[in-house]
Design a protein around this motif. Sequence first.
Motif, PDB file in Angstrom:
ATOM      1  N   VAL A   1      55.740  16.796 116.186  1.00 22.44           N
ATOM      2  CA  VAL A   1      57.120  16.625 117.252  1.00 22.44           C
ATOM      3  C   VAL A   1      57.570  15.134 116.334  1.00 22.44           C
ATOM      4  CG1 VAL A   1      56.044  16.612 118.989  1.00 22.44           C
ATOM      5  CG2 VAL A   1      55.019  14.489 117.581  1.00 22.44           C
ATOM      6  N   PRO A   2      58.726  15.174 116.218  1.00 24.70           N
ATOM      7  CA  PRO A   2      59.366  14.253 114.826  1.00 24.70           C
ATOM      8  C   PRO A   2      58.507  12.303 114.955  1.00 24.70           C
ATOM      9  CG  PRO A   2      60.678  15.116 116.423  1.00 24.70           C
ATOM     10  CD  PRO A   2      59.914  14.868 117.242  1.00 24.70           C
ATOM     11  N   GLU A   3      58.907  12.451 113.514  1.00 30.43           N
ATOM     12  CA  GLU A   3      58.574  10.966 113.412  1.00 30.43           C
ATOM     13  C   GLU A   3      59.001   9.940 114.475  1.00 30.43           C
ATOM     14  OE1 GLU A   3      55.176   9.441 111.653  1.00 30.43           O
ATOM     15  OE2 GLU A   3      54.646  11.648 112.122  1.00 30.43           O
ATOM     16  N   PRO A   4      58.653   8.720 114.754  1.00 23.88           N
ATOM     17  CA  PRO A   4      59.208   7.419 115.497  1.00 23.88           C
ATOM     18  C   PRO A   4      59.986   6.500 114.481  1.00 23.88           C
ATOM     19  CG  PRO A   4      56.929   7.348 115.390  1.00 23.88           C
ATOM     20  CD  PRO A   4      57.215   8.430 114.638  1.00 23.88           C
ATOM     21  N   TYR A   5      61.158   5.962 114.706  1.00 21.94           N
ATOM     22  CA  TYR A   5      62.045   4.864 114.019  1.00 21.94           C
ATOM     23  C   TYR A   5      61.172   3.521 114.071  1.00 21.94           C
ATOM     24  CZ  TYR A   5      64.274   3.059 117.808  1.00 21.94           C
ATOM     25  OH  TYR A   5      64.763   2.616 118.648  1.00 21.94           O
ATOM     26  N   LEU A   6      60.511   3.420 114.967  1.00 21.84           N
ATOM     27  CA  LEU A   6      59.828   2.172 115.103  1.00 21.84           C
ATOM     28  C   LEU A   6      58.578   2.655 115.902  1.00 21.84           C
ATOM     29  CD1 LEU A   6      62.326   0.815 117.356  1.00 21.84           C
ATOM     30  CD2 LEU A   6      61.226  -0.393 115.199  1.00 21.84           C
ATOM     31  N   PRO A   7      57.315   2.375 115.526  1.00 17.81           N
ATOM     32  CA  PRO A   7      56.023   1.930 115.890  1.00 17.81           C
ATOM     33  C   PRO A   7      56.254   2.284 117.497  1.00 17.81           C
ATOM     34  CG  PRO A   7      55.532   0.340 114.777  1.00 17.81           C
ATOM     35  CD  PRO A   7      57.327   0.428 114.875  1.00 17.81           C
ATOM     36  N   LEU A   8      54.886   3.017 118.023  1.00 19.13           N
ATOM     37  CA  LEU A   8      55.350   3.780 119.331  1.00 19.13           C
ATOM     38  C   LEU A   8      53.845   3.297 120.299  1.00 19.13           C
ATOM     39  CD1 LEU A   8      55.334   7.448 118.960  1.00 19.13           C
ATOM     40  CD2 LEU A   8      57.082   5.834 119.747  1.00 19.13           C
ATOM     41  N   ASN A   9      54.309   3.342 121.658  1.00 20.73           N
ATOM     42  CA  ASN A   9      52.620   2.290 122.571  1.00 20.73           C
ATOM     43  C   ASN A   9      51.823   3.879 122.563  1.00 20.73           C
ATOM     44  OD1 ASN A   9      53.563  -0.157 122.672  1.00 20.73           O
ATOM     45  ND2 ASN A   9      55.450   0.686 123.764  1.00 20.73           N
ATOM     46  N   PHE A  10      52.621   4.836 122.623  1.00 22.57           N
ATOM     47  CA  PHE A  10      51.249   5.968 123.689  1.00 22.57           C
ATOM     48  C   PHE A  10      52.004   6.962 122.112  1.00 22.57           C
ATOM     49  CE2 PHE A  10      52.573   3.925 127.330  1.00 22.57           C
ATOM     50  CZ  PHE A  10      51.847   3.464 127.455  1.00 22.57           C
ATOM     51  N   LEU A  11      50.917   7.750 122.162  1.00 16.71           N
ATOM     52  CA  LEU A  11      50.903   9.696 121.299  1.00 16.71           C
ATOM     53  C   LEU A  11      51.248  10.265 121.204  1.00 16.71           C
ATOM     54  CD1 LEU A  11      48.445  10.258 118.906  1.00 16.71           C
ATOM     55  CD2 LEU A  11      47.427  11.807 120.566  1.00 16.71           C
ATOM     56  N   ASN A  12      52.231  10.739 120.054  1.00 18.73           N
ATOM     57  CA  ASN A  12      52.954  11.868 119.915  1.00 18.73           C
ATOM     58  C   ASN A  12      53.904  11.335 121.761  1.00 18.73           C
ATOM     59  OD1 ASN A  12      51.898  12.841 118.374  1.00 18.73           O
ATOM     60  ND2 ASN A  12      50.399  14.704 119.743  1.00 18.73           N
ATOM     61  N   SER A  13      54.576  10.226 121.868  1.00 21.43           N
ATOM     62  CA  SER A  13      55.395   9.815 122.350  1.00 21.43           C
ATOM     63  C   SER A  13      56.810  10.605 121.931  1.00 21.43           C
ATOM     64  CB  SER A  13      55.693   8.714 123.109  1.00 21.43           C
ATOM     65  OG  SER A  13      54.788   7.977 123.465  1.00 21.43           O
TER      66      SER A  13
ATOM     67  N   ILE B   1      43.298  30.718 124.216  1.00 18.65           N
ATOM     68  CA  ILE B   1      44.504  29.722 124.196  1.00 18.65           C
ATOM     69  C   ILE B   1      43.347  28.467 124.082  1.00 18.65           C
ATOM     70  CG2 ILE B   1      46.859  28.510 124.061  1.00 18.65           C
ATOM     71  CD1 ILE B   1      47.366  31.477 125.463  1.00 18.65           C
ATOM     72  N   ARG B   2      43.243  27.867 122.864  1.00 18.83           N
ATOM     73  CA  ARG B   2      42.807  26.316 123.299  1.00 18.83           C
ATOM     74  C   ARG B   2      43.747  25.122 122.280  1.00 18.83           C
ATOM     75  NH1 ARG B   2      39.574  23.196 119.101  1.00 18.83           N
ATOM     76  NH2 ARG B   2      38.267  21.660 120.615  1.00 18.83           N
ATOM     77  N   ILE B   3      44.140  24.703 123.381  1.00 19.82           N
ATOM     78  CA  ILE B   3      44.632  23.358 122.004  1.00 19.82           C
ATOM     79  C   ILE B   3      43.239  22.394 122.064  1.00 19.82           C
ATOM     80  CG2 ILE B   3      46.191  20.883 122.954  1.00 19.82           C
ATOM     81  CD1 ILE B   3      46.692  22.467 124.901  1.00 19.82           C
ATOM     82  N   PRO B   4      43.276  21.440 121.162  1.00 18.14           N
ATOM     83  CA  PRO B   4      41.914  21.063 120.351  1.00 18.14           C
ATOM     84  C   PRO B   4      42.317  20.013 120.824  1.00 18.14           C
ATOM     85  CG  PRO B   4      43.078  22.654 118.352  1.00 18.14           C
ATOM     86  CD  PRO B   4      44.282  22.182 119.689  1.00 18.14           C
ATOM     87  N   ASP B   5      42.768  19.365 121.013  1.00 19.53           N
ATOM     88  CA  ASP B   5      42.718  17.713 120.678  1.00 19.53           C
ATOM     89  C   ASP B   5      44.238  17.154 122.250  1.00 19.53           C
ATOM     90  OD1 ASP B   5      42.114  15.320 121.775  1.00 19.53           O
ATOM     91  OD2 ASP B   5      42.310  14.257 119.239  1.00 19.53           O
ATOM     92  N   HIS B   6      44.303  15.685 122.155  1.00 17.77           N
ATOM     93  CA  HIS B   6      45.493  15.252 122.676  1.00 17.77           C
ATOM     94  C   HIS B   6      45.784  16.709 123.761  1.00 17.77           C
ATOM     95  CE1 HIS B   6      46.547  14.932 119.025  1.00 17.77           C
ATOM     96  NE2 HIS B   6      47.655  15.756 119.002  1.00 17.77           N
ATOM     97  N   MET B   7      45.245  17.085 124.512  1.00 20.33           N
ATOM     98  CA  MET B   7      46.001  18.024 125.554  1.00 20.33           C
ATOM     99  C   MET B   7      46.789  18.085 126.051  1.00 20.33           C
ATOM    100  SD  MET B   7      45.087  16.848 129.057  1.00 20.33           S
ATOM    101  CE  MET B   7      46.089  18.704 129.750  1.00 20.33           C
ATOM    102  N   TRP B   8      47.476  16.940 126.309  1.00 24.65           N
ATOM    103  CA  TRP B   8      48.886  16.193 127.626  1.00 24.65           C
ATOM    104  C   TRP B   8      49.887  15.985 126.044  1.00 24.65           C
ATOM    105  CZ3 TRP B   8      44.280  13.493 125.499  1.00 24.65           C
ATOM    106  CH2 TRP B   8      44.791  12.255 124.727  1.00 24.65           C
ATOM    107  N   CYS B   9      49.882  16.041 125.403  1.00 25.72           N
ATOM    108  CA  CYS B   9      50.804  15.664 124.674  1.00 25.72           C
ATOM    109  C   CYS B   9      50.735  16.713 122.939  1.00 25.72           C
ATOM    110  CB  CYS B   9      51.110  14.235 123.812  1.00 25.72           C
ATOM    111  SG  CYS B   9      50.184  13.293 123.513  1.00 25.72           S
ATOM    112  N   PRO B  10      50.239  17.774 123.243  1.00 26.83           N
ATOM    113  CA  PRO B  10      49.763  17.974 122.232  1.00 26.83           C
ATOM    114  C   PRO B  10      50.735  19.251 121.095  1.00 26.83           C
ATOM    115  CG  PRO B  10      50.529  19.937 123.932  1.00 26.83           C
ATOM    116  CD  PRO B  10      50.526  18.765 124.402  1.00 26.83           C
ATOM    117  N   THR B  11      50.489  19.200 119.840  1.00 30.14           N
ATOM    118  CA  THR B  11      51.087  19.431 118.480  1.00 30.14           C
ATOM    119  C   THR B  11      50.330  20.444 117.486  1.00 30.14           C
ATOM    120  OG1 THR B  11      49.879  17.626 117.923  1.00 30.14           O
ATOM    121  CG2 THR B  11      51.767  17.002 118.785  1.00 30.14           C
ATOM    122  N   SER B  12      49.320  21.647 118.212  1.00 29.30           N
ATOM    123  CA  SER B  12      48.383  22.418 117.695  1.00 29.30           C
ATOM    124  C   SER B  12      47.746  23.242 118.706  1.00 29.30           C
ATOM    125  CB  SER B  12      47.559  21.928 116.519  1.00 29.30           C
ATOM    126  OG  SER B  12      46.573  20.914 117.536  1.00 29.30           O
ATOM    127  N   LEU B  13      48.081  24.668 118.326  1.00 29.91           N
ATOM    128  CA  LEU B  13      47.423  25.457 119.015  1.00 29.91           C
ATOM    129  C   LEU B  13      46.149  26.247 118.816  1.00 29.91           C
ATOM    130  CD1 LEU B  13      49.914  27.416 121.532  1.00 29.91           C
ATOM    131  CD2 LEU B  13      48.072  25.082 122.065  1.00 29.91           C
TER     132      LEU B  13
END
Length: 333
Positions: free
Chosen positions: A269-281, A246-258
């Motif tokens: 993960v859902p789209e934010p209604y305001l800009p985020l400070n951190f990836l995939n928050s 099993i591989r998490i290709p990128d951003h293993m701390w907030c994974p969105t693909s395997l």
Amino acid sequence: MATRWGICSAGRISHDFTVALKTLPHEDHQVVAVAARKLEDAQEFATKHSISRVYGSYEELARDPDIDVVYIGVIHPYHLSTCLLFTNAKKNVLCEKPLAMNTKEVKEILSSAKRNDVFLMEVRMEFFPASVEIRRLVDQGEVGEVKMVRSEFGVPISHVPRSVQKELGGGAILDIGIYCLQFICMVFNGEKPESIQAMGVCLETGVDETVVVTLKFSRNRMAVFSCSSGVKLPNDAIIAGTKGNIRIPDHMWCPTSLEVNGKETQYPVPEPYLPLNFLNSTGMRYEAEEVRQCLLKGLNESAVVSHADSLLLAELEDEIRRQVGVVYSQDSK
């Protein structure tokens, strides 16, 4: 009835968590109040997120009778005092990682939560849909017996004071290496490793910049991770089993693909209604929902991220820091 949230601190991660909460049904989750050390910071935060109650101190938030659970987004040297403030006020708590600076502090927080009969959980990566799928794949033996796990997290953040100053809890292990450790603990289902070997490079400030850690588990199973606040790493992770990978290709701390045996699946993960400070928050919505479900069941801890899991994580962090030579003022108290 909705779970009523209080937000403690008006910083960048609290912003992201509040945005994540707004992706959940309003009848289930509502942000009732925000508190900051400066009233104007709380007011600005409240305006941005349409929050009705504003406090210029954490103590005022702790006294609010209409709060079911408090999200703590202060920097980690203040986790102990802030967690104790709310648990002693009989408030349920979701605290940012790391739960505290060391094992002694974690034990104090867990003890207070137990004594006051309140729910307490540390923010973890286990609740992302991709993480849930990883646990299922491993538990059901889809890749056979896991023999080797590798993960890494490196981002050049040495310009950020919080990352390099010791009094602010700086250091790669507690800030970003913790995600690699969380990942390994998740894959090995909370088992304590038989041995740990850590090597690292420290900055002049006395905190770790780059660390490489090898962990040996029972039945000759291994894990290795690297973390760095000085350079960008590929930031992926691999779980190697006797029947596949099993591989998490990128951003293993907030994974969105395997990738499972080469086949990739997306777990957005859902789209934010305001800009985020951190990836995939917005992925923090899943642990917010876990908190709600635990509260509805009258539980004081999550079965997915238990108090024992938080304690193990702290013990591992302490041992790694000991080997690398990082000592905080909290360690001598």
